[in-house]
Design a protein around this motif. Structure first.
Motif: not given
Lengths: 250, 314
Positions: B115-119, B169-173, B178-185, B235-240
Motif C-alpha cells: 500500500l505504500s512505498w515503505a512496503d 533506513l532512508n525513510l527513518s532519516k 516518511q517516518k510515519a510511512m515506515l512505522q505504518e508499514s 528495529a532499533k537501528i530503524l527507530n521503529v
C-alpha cells in the motif's frame, strides 16, 4: 547553456525512460517466464541509459538539477520523447513491434552517436550500443516468430502494424535541436538513418512474411512536447511519490 | 527389497551425501520435495506481483532500476526452482496448472497488499529476511538439485534484504511523513512475516519426517525465534516499534519472548481468504492465458524453421 544540446539530451533520455517505463509495466505479467525476464531486462537497460543521459543533462542545466528532478518534476509538455514509445503496451504483438521499430532506429542512431563530437554522448553510446544490439536482436526475432508463426499471431502483428506504422515517421522528422546537433557533429550523419531503418524493416518483415505498409498519414509532435493522451497518465503514476512528498530523499 | 532400498537411502542421507535425480528415493520423499519446491517456485512468481506494483511508482530512477532488478531476480529464482522440480519428473506446465487451480500453495505473505512505498522496504527487510532464515539451511538440503538452486537464490536474497533495509533506513532519516510511512508499514508486515515460518512445531506434522530426510534442518519455531532475535535489534537501528507489546528479553532463555500469533488469520489466508488471494491468482492466470497464443506461435515458428532446415539438407 547550449539549448540544442540540452534539448537533444532530454529527447534521448525521454525516449529511453518512457519506453523503459512502459516495459516495466509488464514485469510479472509476461506471456512466459523467460520473456518476462527479457522484457524487464530491456526496461532495466533503458532506464539505466536514461540515468546516464540525464546526469549529463543535469550537469549542463546546473542549479541543483539531478537525474530525478528531470524525470520526476516535468509535465508532459516538457517531455520530448517520440509518440511511438508512449503508446500503450497492448498485446505482446504490439509491445514487440513498438520495440522493433524503436530498436531499429535506435541502433542506427547510436551507431552515429558513437562518433559524436560530444565526449559524454560518445561514452554513453559506447555502453548503450551493446545493449541496443541485443534489444534489436530480441525484438526482430519476435517479429519474425509472430509473423511467421500461427494464423493468430500473424493477424495480431498485422493489427499492430496498422496501429503503429503512423508513428514511425516522427523518428526521421528531425527537429531544430537535432539538426543543430547534427551541424556540430554531436549527432553526425542523421540523414542516413532513414534508409538504414527502411532496409532493416524490409528485411525482417520479409522473413516474417509481413508486408511493409504504404506511407499514409503520419503523426508527430512528441519531440516538440505535443503528446498523445497516454503520456499524462503515465507521468501521473510515475511521478506520484515525488509530487505527493516534494523535496524528500528516497 | 523396498526396505533394503529405504535403508540404503537413509544411510546415504545420514552420511550427508546428496540424493540426485536418478537415485532411488521413496515416493513420499519425491512427493514432499515436489510439493515443497513447487510451492517455493510459485512463491517466487506470485511474489513478483506485490512488488511489481511499485515499479511504475518507484520514487527515483535508482530505486526503479533496483526494484526491477529485484523482481527480475525473483523470476530467475522461479526458473531455477521449476527446473529443480522438473528433475523429479513433473513439468512446468503441470506445476502452473496446479498453481492456477489452487491445488498448489504459495507463501501466504504475498496475499497481503503493498500500500505504500515503505512496503517495498518492509518486504525486503522482513519478508526476504524471514525467507533467508528459512532458505539458508536449504542450501544443505539432501536433494542435490534443490540444494544447488538454493545456493544461488540465497546469495541474491541477502542482497535484496539489504536493499529493503536501506530503503527503510532512508525513510527513518527522512521527514515526519516518511517516518510515519515506515512505522505504518512495519505495523502491517510484522505479523504476516512471523507467520512465514509456518505453524508451531506442535501443529506441524511433516516437520519430523522432513528433518529425518534432511530436507529441513531446523523446526519452524526455532527459525521464528531466530528471526525475532535478529529483527528486534535491527528495529532499533530503524527507530521503529515492532507491533507486539509482549516482546521482551528473557534472560533465562537468552532470547526475546514474543506474543501469540493470530493463527486464525494465518489459516484464513492459507484457505484463500487473505486480502489479495483472488487478485494474485487471477493475475497469474491472465498472464498465462493471454500468453497462450505467443507460446503457440513460438512453437509453430520453430517447427516451420526445423522443417525448412530438413528440406534443405535433404
Amino acid at each position: 547553456m547550449a539549448n540544442h544540446l540540452h534539448d537533444f539530451l532530454i529527447h534521448l533520455g525521454d525516449n529511453a525512460l518512457i519506453l523503459g517505463h512502459r516495459l516495466s509495466e509488464l514485469t510479472s505479467h509476461g506471456p512466459v517466464l523467460e520473456q518476462d525476464m527479457a522484457m524487464t531486462n530491456i526496461a532495466l537497460d533503458l532506464v539505466g541509459q536514461t540515468r546516464n543521459i540525464f546526469q549529463v543533462a543535469a550537469k549542463l542545466q546546473g542549479n541543483g538539477a539531478t537525474e530525478d528532478s528531470i524525470a520526476y518534476t516535468r509535465d508532459a509538455t516538457s517531455y520530448k520523447n517520440i509518440l511511438l514509445v508512449e503508446q500503450k503496451n497492448g498485446d505482446f504483438a504490439k509491445t514487440v513491434l513498438r520495440q522493433f521499430f524503436y530498436d531499429a532506429f535506435n541502433y542506427h542512431a547510436y551507431q552515429r552517436l558513437l562518433k559524436s563530437s560530444n565526449k559524454d554522448i560518445a561514452a554513453i553510446a559506447e555502453k548503450a550500443i551493446k545493449e541496443i544490439t541485443y534489444h534489436l536482436k530480441w525484438s526482430a526475432e519476435w517479429v519474425i516468430r509472430l509473423g511467421d508463426g500461427t494464423e493468430e499471431s500473424n493477424s495480431r502483428i498485422n493489427a499492430a502494424i496498422d496501429d503503429l506504422w503512423p508513428y514511425t515517421e516522427e523518428m526521421f522528422k528531425f527537429t531544430d535541436y537535432e539538426l543543430a546537433c547534427h551541424d556540430e557533429g554531436i549527432f553526425p550523419d542523421i540523414h542516413g538513418i532513414k534508409a538504414e531503418w527502411d532496409e532493416e524493416v524490409k528485411n525482417i518483415f520479409a522473413e516474417a512474411t509481413l508486408t511493409v505498409p504504404e506511407d499514409g498519414w503520419m503523426h508527430d509532435g512528441g519531440k516538440r512536447g505535443v503528446h498523445s493522451e497516454h503520456l499524462g497518465f503515465l507521468l501521473a503514476e510515475m511521478q506520484f511519490l515525488q509530487r505527493a512528498y516534494p523535496g524528500q530523499q528516497w | 527389497m523396498e526396505k533394503n532400498l529405504n535403508d540404503i537411502f537413509q544411510a546415504k542421507i545420514d552420511r550427508e551425501e546428496k540424493i540426485e535425480p536418478k537415485d532411488w528415493m521413496p515416493d513420499a520423499y519425491r512427493k514432499t520435495l515436489i510439493r515443497q519446491i513447487s510451492q517455493h517456485a510459485h512463491s517466487e512468481i506470485v511474489g513478483m506481483l506485490p512488488e511489481g506494483n511499485w515499479i511504475t511508482r518507484a520514487p527515483t530512477l535508482r530505486r526503479k532500476v533496483a526494484l526491477m532488478a529485484k523482481v527480475q531476480d525473483e523470476a530467475g529464482h522461479g526458473l531455477y526452482l521449476y527446473s529443480a522440480c522438473e528433475t523429479l519428473g513433473i513439468d512446468r506446465d503441470t506445476l502452473f496448472e496446479q498453481l492456477h487451480s489452487g491445488k498448489a500453495k504459495y507463501s501466504s505473505i504475498f496475499n497481503y497488499p503493498t500500500l505504500s512505498w515503505a512496503d517495498i522496504g518492509s518486504i525486503g527487510w522482513l519478508v526476504d529476511g524471514a525467507a533467508i532464515m528459512n532458505q539458508v539451511p536449504l542450501c544443505r538440503c539432501s536433494y542435490g538439485p534443490y540444494a544447488r538452486a538454493m545456493v544461488r537464490v540465497c546469495k541474491e536474497e541477502s542482497f535484496h534484504q539489504r536493499q529493503g533495509f536501506e530503503i527503510l533506513l532512508n525513510l527513518s532519516k527522512g521527514s515526519d511523513e516518511q517516518k510515519a510511512m515506515l512505522q505504518e508499514s512495519v505495523n502491517r508486515w510484522w505479523w504476516p512475516a512471523m507467520m512465514m515460518f509456518g505453524p508451531s512445531d506442535a501443529d506441524s506434522p511433516n516437520t519430523q519426517q522432513s528433518m529425518q530426510w534432511k530436507i529441513k534442518r531446523f523446526t519452524n519455531d526455532e527459525l521464528r525465534q531466530k528471526f525475532v532475535d535478529i529483527c528486534y535489534e535491527q528495529a532499533k537501528i530503524l527507530n521503529v516499534t515492532l507491533p507486539d507489546p509482549d516482546i521482551k528479553w528473557n534472560e533465562e532463555r537468552g532470547h526475546y519472548d514474543f506474543g501469540e500469533i493470530n493463527w486464525d488469520e494465518f489459516w484464513q489466508v492459507v484457505k484463500g481468504n487473505g486480502p489479495c488471494n483472488k487478485e494474485r491468482i487471477a493475475a497469474r492466470k491472465t498472464a498465462w492465458e493471454e500468453g497462450a497464443w505467443v507460446r503457440e506461435a513460438a512453437v509453430a515458428h520453430a517447427n516451420k524453421r526445423a522443417a525448412r532446415k530438413t528440406k534443405k539438407v535433404a
